[in-house]
Design a protein around this motif. Structure first.
Motif, short mmCIF file in Angstrom:
data_model
loop_
_atom_site.label_atom_id
_atom_site.label_comp_id
_atom_site.label_asym_id
_atom_site.label_seq_id
_atom_site.Cartn_x
_atom_site.Cartn_y
_atom_site.Cartn_z
N VAL A 90 68.43 54.65 72.58
CA VAL A 90 68.53 55.03 71.17
C VAL A 90 68.01 56.46 71.06
N GLU A 91 68.91 57.43 71.05
CA GLU A 91 68.54 58.84 71.14
C GLU A 91 69.63 59.70 70.49
N ASP A 92 69.23 60.56 69.53
CA ASP A 92 70.23 61.36 68.81
C ASP A 92 70.48 62.72 69.46
N GLU A 93 69.64 63.14 70.41
CA GLU A 93 69.87 64.42 71.09
C GLU A 93 70.78 64.19 72.29
N PRO A 94 72.01 64.73 72.27
CA PRO A 94 72.98 64.43 73.34
C PRO A 94 72.48 64.77 74.73
N GLU A 95 71.77 65.89 74.88
CA GLU A 95 71.31 66.30 76.21
C GLU A 95 70.31 65.30 76.79
N ILE A 96 69.39 64.84 75.96
CA ILE A 96 68.39 63.87 76.43
C ILE A 96 69.05 62.53 76.72
N ALA A 97 69.96 62.11 75.84
CA ALA A 97 70.67 60.85 76.07
C ALA A 97 71.44 60.90 77.38
N GLU A 98 72.07 62.04 77.67
CA GLU A 98 72.84 62.19 78.89
C GLU A 98 71.94 62.15 80.13
N ILE A 99 70.76 62.77 80.05
CA ILE A 99 69.82 62.73 81.18
C ILE A 99 69.39 61.29 81.47
N LEU A 100 69.00 60.58 80.41
CA LEU A 100 68.58 59.18 80.59
C LEU A 100 69.72 58.34 81.15
N PHE A 101 70.89 58.49 80.57
CA PHE A 101 72.06 57.72 81.01
C PHE A 101 72.34 57.99 82.48
N SER A 102 72.31 59.27 82.87
CA SER A 102 72.65 59.65 84.24
C SER A 102 71.67 59.07 85.25
N PHE A 103 70.37 59.20 84.99
CA PHE A 103 69.38 58.73 85.95
C PHE A 103 69.34 57.20 86.02
N LEU A 104 69.52 56.54 84.89
CA LEU A 104 69.47 55.07 84.89
C LEU A 104 70.72 54.47 85.54
N THR A 105 71.89 55.03 85.26
CA THR A 105 73.11 54.51 85.89
C THR A 105 73.13 54.82 87.38
N ARG A 106 72.44 55.87 87.79
CA ARG A 106 72.31 56.16 89.22
C ARG A 106 71.59 55.01 89.92
N GLU A 107 70.70 54.33 89.17
CA GLU A 107 70.00 53.15 89.70
C GLU A 107 70.78 51.87 89.44
N GLU A 108 72.06 52.02 89.04
CA GLU A 108 72.99 50.91 88.84
C GLU A 108 72.70 50.09 87.61
N ALA A 109 71.94 50.65 86.66
CA ALA A 109 71.77 49.99 85.36
C ALA A 109 73.05 50.16 84.55
N ARG A 110 73.25 49.26 83.61
CA ARG A 110 74.35 49.37 82.64
C ARG A 110 73.74 49.88 81.34
N CYS A 111 74.22 51.03 80.88
CA CYS A 111 73.59 51.68 79.73
C CYS A 111 74.56 51.83 78.57
N MET A 112 74.00 51.71 77.38
CA MET A 112 74.73 51.98 76.14
C MET A 112 73.88 52.93 75.31
N VAL A 113 74.51 53.94 74.73
CA VAL A 113 73.81 54.93 73.91
C VAL A 113 74.22 54.77 72.45
N VAL A 114 73.22 54.72 71.56
CA VAL A 114 73.51 54.81 70.13
C VAL A 114 72.73 56.01 69.59
N ARG A 115 73.30 56.68 68.60
CA ARG A 115 72.78 57.97 68.15
C ARG A 115 71.91 57.91 66.91
N ASP A 116 71.82 56.76 66.27
CA ASP A 116 70.99 56.67 65.07
C ASP A 116 70.38 55.28 64.95
N GLY A 117 69.30 55.21 64.16
CA GLY A 117 68.59 53.95 64.02
C GLY A 117 69.38 52.88 63.31
#
Length: 235
Positions: free
Chosen positions: A17-44
């Motif tokens: 849950v992150e509205d800053e695209p750059e930070i969301a992308e960093i989290l998504f990239s590192f977590l999926t590298r560990e084979e997690a399944r990630c979903m991003v939402v931009r607002d509460g």
């Protein structure tokens, strides 16, 4: 693949849950590298539907969010999902902010800027504490049944002939058990967010026709003006 510094997160569903695209992308990239399944939402405001639709096993939560701030989201999560691990990742780094987060029930609190590898390691710890819900593979609503493992949907014992988009739309509608699902959320989940507001309507229309062919008036999809769609099942 998981690296030597941290256990693999393979198969775990993590909601970012992150509205800053750059930070969301960093989290998504590192977590999926560990084979997690990630979903991003931009607002509460999108968190509740994401929980109903996707059943995450860990939430990474920013505090400064549009529509609904992270404090409100966290309080809601602790009421509705008391065992769901929540890691706050926030620029609010004062002691009073951290204490407020823990008092509201977060399991971990990380201050921005952060080391992504630390997030991966902390996520691994939270997910291995033993309170994570098992994946939900099948969901039913009346005679409708969704088999996520097999990517199939049934009415009674009849297999529905659905496209990928139609399956994802029906899955979202079945999962919320009669609640209204917004067009925006359906676009994010079934059309990968790459669409305009009304683009979901033709897919809903074709899904209605296929449901009517096997269930008649027992299963209908109602349009709720200004809100979205609701699945109504009789019996």
């Amino acid at each position: 693949m998981g690296n030597a510094a941290s256990p693999s997160l393979s198969g775990y569903r993590i909601l970012i849950v992150e509205d800053e695209p750059e930070i969301a992308e960093i989290l998504f990239s590192f977590l999926t590298r560990e084979e997690a399944r990630c979903m991003v939402v931009r607002d509460g405001g999108a968190v509740r539907e994401a929980l109903w639709r996707w059943h995450p096993q860990l939430v990474l939560l920013d505090m400064k969010l549009p529509k609904r701030n992270g404090w409100s989201v966290l309080a809601d999560l602790r009421e509705t999902h008391p065992d769901l691990p929540v890691m706050v990742i926030s620029a609010l780094g004062d002691d009073v902010d951290k204490l407020s987060g823990f008092r509201l029930g977060c399991d971990d609190y990380v201050v921005k800027p952060f080391n992504p590898l630390e997030i991966v390691a902390r996520a691994s710890v939270l997910l291995r504490r033993g309170h994570v819900a098992a994946p939900i593979i099948a969901t039913s609503h009346g005679a409708l049944r969704i088999d996520r493992g097999g990517f199939r949907a049934f009415y009674g014992d009849r297999l529905l002939d659905l496209t990928r988009v139609e399956f994802l739309l029906l899955d979202a509608l079945v999962n919320v058990q009669g609640r209204v699902v917004s067009r925006g959320f359906l676009i994010e989940t079934a059309l990968d967010g790459d669409a305009f507001d009304r683009s979901v309507d033709p897919h809903i229309s074709r899904l209605r026709q296929k449901l009517a062919s096997v269930a008649g008036a027992q299963v209908t999809i109602a349009a709720v003006h200004g809100e979205g769609y609701r699945l109504d099942v009789v019996g």
